[in-house]
Write an enzyme that holds these catalytic residues in place. Structure first.
Site, PDB file in Angstrom:
ATOM      1  N   ASP A  97      37.456  14.699  38.042  1.00 47.70           N
ATOM      2  CA  ASP A  97      37.021  15.933  38.122  1.00 47.70           C
ATOM      3  C   ASP A  97      35.965  16.367  38.978  1.00 47.70           C
ATOM      4  O   ASP A  97      35.627  15.687  39.879  1.00 47.70           O
ATOM      5  CB  ASP A  97      36.371  16.217  36.481  1.00 47.70           C
ATOM      6  CG  ASP A  97      36.873  17.786  36.032  1.00 47.70           C
ATOM      7  OD1 ASP A  97      36.666  18.727  36.603  1.00 47.70           O
ATOM      8  OD2 ASP A  97      37.578  17.838  34.931  1.00 47.70           O
ATOM      9  N   HIS A 155      39.762  21.330  39.866  1.00 50.35           N
ATOM     10  CA  HIS A 155      38.857  20.346  39.237  1.00 50.35           C
ATOM     11  C   HIS A 155      38.834  19.164  40.317  1.00 50.35           C
ATOM     12  O   HIS A 155      38.636  17.933  39.878  1.00 50.35           O
ATOM     13  CB  HIS A 155      39.494  19.588  37.894  1.00 50.35           C
ATOM     14  CG  HIS A 155      39.235  20.747  36.788  1.00 50.35           C
ATOM     15  ND1 HIS A 155      38.112  20.910  36.092  1.00 50.35           N
ATOM     16  CD2 HIS A 155      40.098  21.635  36.381  1.00 50.35           C
ATOM     17  CE1 HIS A 155      38.056  21.704  35.175  1.00 50.35           C
ATOM     18  NE2 HIS A 155      39.527  22.245  35.161  1.00 50.35           N
ATOM     19  N   GLU A 194      43.170  25.100  34.585  1.00 55.11           N
ATOM     20  CA  GLU A 194      42.278  25.863  35.213  1.00 55.11           C
ATOM     21  C   GLU A 194      41.973  25.633  36.830  1.00 55.11           C
ATOM     22  O   GLU A 194      40.861  25.894  37.381  1.00 55.11           O
ATOM     23  CB  GLU A 194      40.756  25.529  34.528  1.00 55.11           C
ATOM     24  CG  GLU A 194      40.847  25.540  33.041  1.00 55.11           C
ATOM     25  CD  GLU A 194      39.723  24.812  32.289  1.00 55.11           C
ATOM     26  OE1 GLU A 194      39.289  25.599  31.645  1.00 55.11           O
ATOM     27  OE2 GLU A 194      39.138  24.025  32.727  1.00 55.11           O
TER      28      GLU A 194
HETATM   29  C1  ACM Z   1      41.176  21.556  29.325  1.00 57.87           C
HETATM   30  O1  ACM Z   1      40.433  21.686  28.404  1.00 57.87           O
HETATM   31  N1  ACM Z   1      40.816  22.172  30.586  1.00 57.87           N
HETATM   32  C2  ACM Z   1      42.407  20.911  29.385  1.00 57.87           C
END
Ligand code: ACM
Length: 633
Positions: A210, A285, A349
């Site tokens: 991440d 991410h 995201e």
């Molecule tokens: C997530 O909680 N962004 C998969």
């Protein structure tokens, strides 16, 4: 010595002897409170005593590892270690535990089993080693809770007679641990695997990358761990208030798993019939990636591994060949470490800011006739899926991979509620359900004012337990596309084993049962009874779990009177007004309370067997006083 009701009638003299020895020995058998709840269970009569003469007889070498693990658990808290022996036939043998594989795969599937405890012997039958292992996990819960006591030594172990048939409702029963936001050593992962195996869960999803850290050694891209695994230590600041790393600051906080350590974790999990699902989260991410290799970003700027919070410029560039070459090489190197057929690509995201500004991305959108940046994400994921499938794995991703069109073979993990999962099923894709409102283990387990500073918002255990995985409108074929359920533990606010356990427990047991036991067999009151017996086991293991379901919650009725309740229900609540801490001698709550002067503090707690259970709720000036922050002081 085996205690059998039959013997009691046949040998009266022995009865007297046995009763006297029993009372002296103070036989402790377990309550039969299995989690997850088995398909069928009939209590028998009498108990089986396991002692230094008891052997574990197995009918094949594939059963040995599970038997060894079980024998190790018994020996950790008794004065003996059951010997394991291979045997030709699986018929019951007096005084022993017999584990056999039968050809009854229709009956048991891969994970089903039957367990028969009589005063004379214990038999476990399954069609595959995984089922036999689960039979042993159930047997483990039939021992008195002292079995789980760390370092305890008990001489006598009695198992109540019972006949169980069991198999899971869903084939995917998972849990995610985020090892990027905080890195956890191998020993903590093993502890987690032990937790999962105890409750017959079978997927451990590692969120390996991440913005805040890359956590797996990749020899062809060494900077991923030389640079990407480390960030500036701002742990003393709240996650959302941390400044980005500045030039000249030293990145010292983090860590990563070597490939040897990954092999060790994968094997430890495989021995317990748990698949490790690795996740490399792209194209968003990805700040740790572009901090290590800026050429993978669109603007090739200077990036640092994120210190916390959420950063916008965290994407890799879908318009560059090097991006796909990077992913291919990383996959080629790490896929052989993970035998599980699935690989998780993330896809959630993804901030499109960089793609909007990038001439190369805009040109690619035009060239490919894509609608917009969402279409570009779909282009990227579809291209990456080809690489993944070409290397022999199935791709799974968060439900954002639906945006702009779903890649042809993808399995979807539905986290933003169930909508994405339902849509994917309608498009004939497989789905794992992990909606945040039922399955997010980083949500607080009770009223935020009574909870320590882990996580945010709230998800009570009763809500997690109530989750119905299959929408009522689904037909058989659609239902079969729901592979199962997963609880996700994100680690922004969790730094160590204790923090992890607090957020996992007891809610993990609810998720385990949602995945194993059909909804029609799940009932809150029955679950609570079994849960409370398991809480003794957790305590014996040294796990500090959230007592939230025992905390007193405050609501008001229409006339403004105060209603006190616990999530657990059925416990006496005692309270004081402008007085000391409540005890069993304080006023017993029976009906809504009127308090004319709201500056007077109401203190309330629930009690069990005369002792306070859960925290003390203090309600003053119209709200619950925050136990863990200064904001009410
Ligand atoms: C997530 O909680 N962004 C998969």
């Amino acid at each position: 010595m085996k205690l059998s009701i039959k013997h009691f009638f046949v040998l009266p003299a022995l009865i007297i002897l046995m009763f006297s020895s029993c009372s002296e020995k103070n036989i402790k058998t377990a309550e039969i409170d299995i989690i997850p709840k088995p398909v069928s269970l009939q209590k028998g009569e009498g108990v089986f005593e396991i002692d230094e003469d008891t052997k574990i007889l197995i009918t094949g070498p594939s059963l040995r590892k599970g038997a060894e693990i079980f024998s190790g658990i018994v020996s950790a808290s008794s004065t003996f270690k059951p010997e394991i022996k291979l045997t030709e036939d699986g018929s019951a043998k007096s005084g022993n535990i017999i584990i056999s594989l039968s050809g009854l795969s229709e009956k048991y599937g891969n994970e089903g089993y039957s367990l028969d405890v009589t005063p004379d012997n214990i038999t476990i039958e399954a069609a595959a080693p995984a089922g036999a292992f689960y039979g042993l996990q159930t047997l483990r819960q039939l021992f008195p809770p002292e079995l789980e006591k760390k370092g305890g030594k008990t001489e006598e172990w009695y198992v109540p007679a019972v006949k169980i048939f069991d198999k899971p409702e869903f084939k995917w029963r998972g849990q995610l641990l985020d090892v990027s936001r905080h890195f956890f050593p191998v020993e903590v992962l093993k502890m987690e695997i032990d937790h999962l195996s105890r409750y017959k869960m079978n997927v451990f999803h590692l969120h390996l990358t991440d913005d805040q850290g890359w956590r797996i050694e990749v020899k062809s891209y060494p900077k991923l761990t030389e640079i990407g695994a480390w960030r500036v230590d701002y742990n003393d600041l709240p996650w959302w208030k941390r400044p980005p790393q500045k030039p000249g600051e030293k990145a010292t906080y983090g860590g990563y798993y070597t490939q040897d350590q990954i092999r060790e974790i994968v094997q430890y999990a495989a021995d317990r019939f748990i698949n490790i699902l690795p996740e490399i989260d792209v194209p968003g991410h990805s700040q740790a990636i572009i901090a290590s290799y800026p050429e993978l970003s669109c603007d090739e700027g200077k990036y640092f591994v994120a210190t916390g919070g959420v950063f916008k410029d965290n994407t890799i560039c879908p318009a560059k060949d090097v991006t796909y070459e990077f992913l291919r090489k990383v996959f080629e190197e790490i896929f052989p470490l993970f035998p599980f057929q699935y690989f998780h690509i993330g896809g959630d995201e993804c901030n499109k800011l960089q793609w909007e500004k990038s001439p190369a991305c805009q040109q690619l959108i035009r060239k490919e006739g894509l609608k917009d940046e969402k279409g570009l994400q779909s282009y990227f994921i579809t291209k990456v899926e080809k690489i993944i499938n070409g290397l022999g794995k199935k791709m799974i991703g968060w439900d954002e991979i639906l945006q702009g069109g779903l890649a042809p073979n993808a399995t979807v993990m539905s986290w933003r509620g169930e909508k994405g999962g339902i849509k994917s099923v309608k498009m004939e894709h497989d789905v794992v359900m992990t909606p945040n409102n039922f399955c997010y283990l980083d949500l607080k387990q009770g009223d935020p004012a009574l909870e320590p500073p882990y996580g945010y918002s709230k998800l009570w255990i009763s809500k997690a337990y109530s989750y119905e995985l299959i929408p009522k409108s689904f037909n058989r074929e659609e239902s079969d596309r729901i592979l199962g359920v997963q609880g996700n533990l994100w680690s922004e606010s969790l730094q160590n084993e204790r923090d992890i356990n607090y957020m996992l427990f007891p809610r993990l047991l609810a998720i385990a049962e949602v995945g194993w036991t059909p909804k029609k067999n799940r009932h809150w009151d029955d679950f609570v009874k079994r849960l409370e017996y398991n809480l003794i086991r957790l305590k014996n293991l040294g796990i500090v779990y959230a007592p939230s379901m025992y905390n007193v919650n405050v609501t008001k009725d229409k006339s403004g009177k105060i209603i006190l309740s616990t999530e657990r229900g059925g416990l006496p609540i005692h309270y004081t007004i402008n007085g000391p801490e409540p005890s069993v001698r304080s006023e017993l709550y029976s009906e809504p309370i009127f308090i004319s002067d709201t500056t007077k503090a109401l203190k309330a707690a629930a009690f069990h067997d005369g002792k306070r259970i859960g925290r003390i709720t203090t309600y003053v000036n119209g709200k619950i006083k925050d136990l863990y922050s200064d904001k009410d002081k």
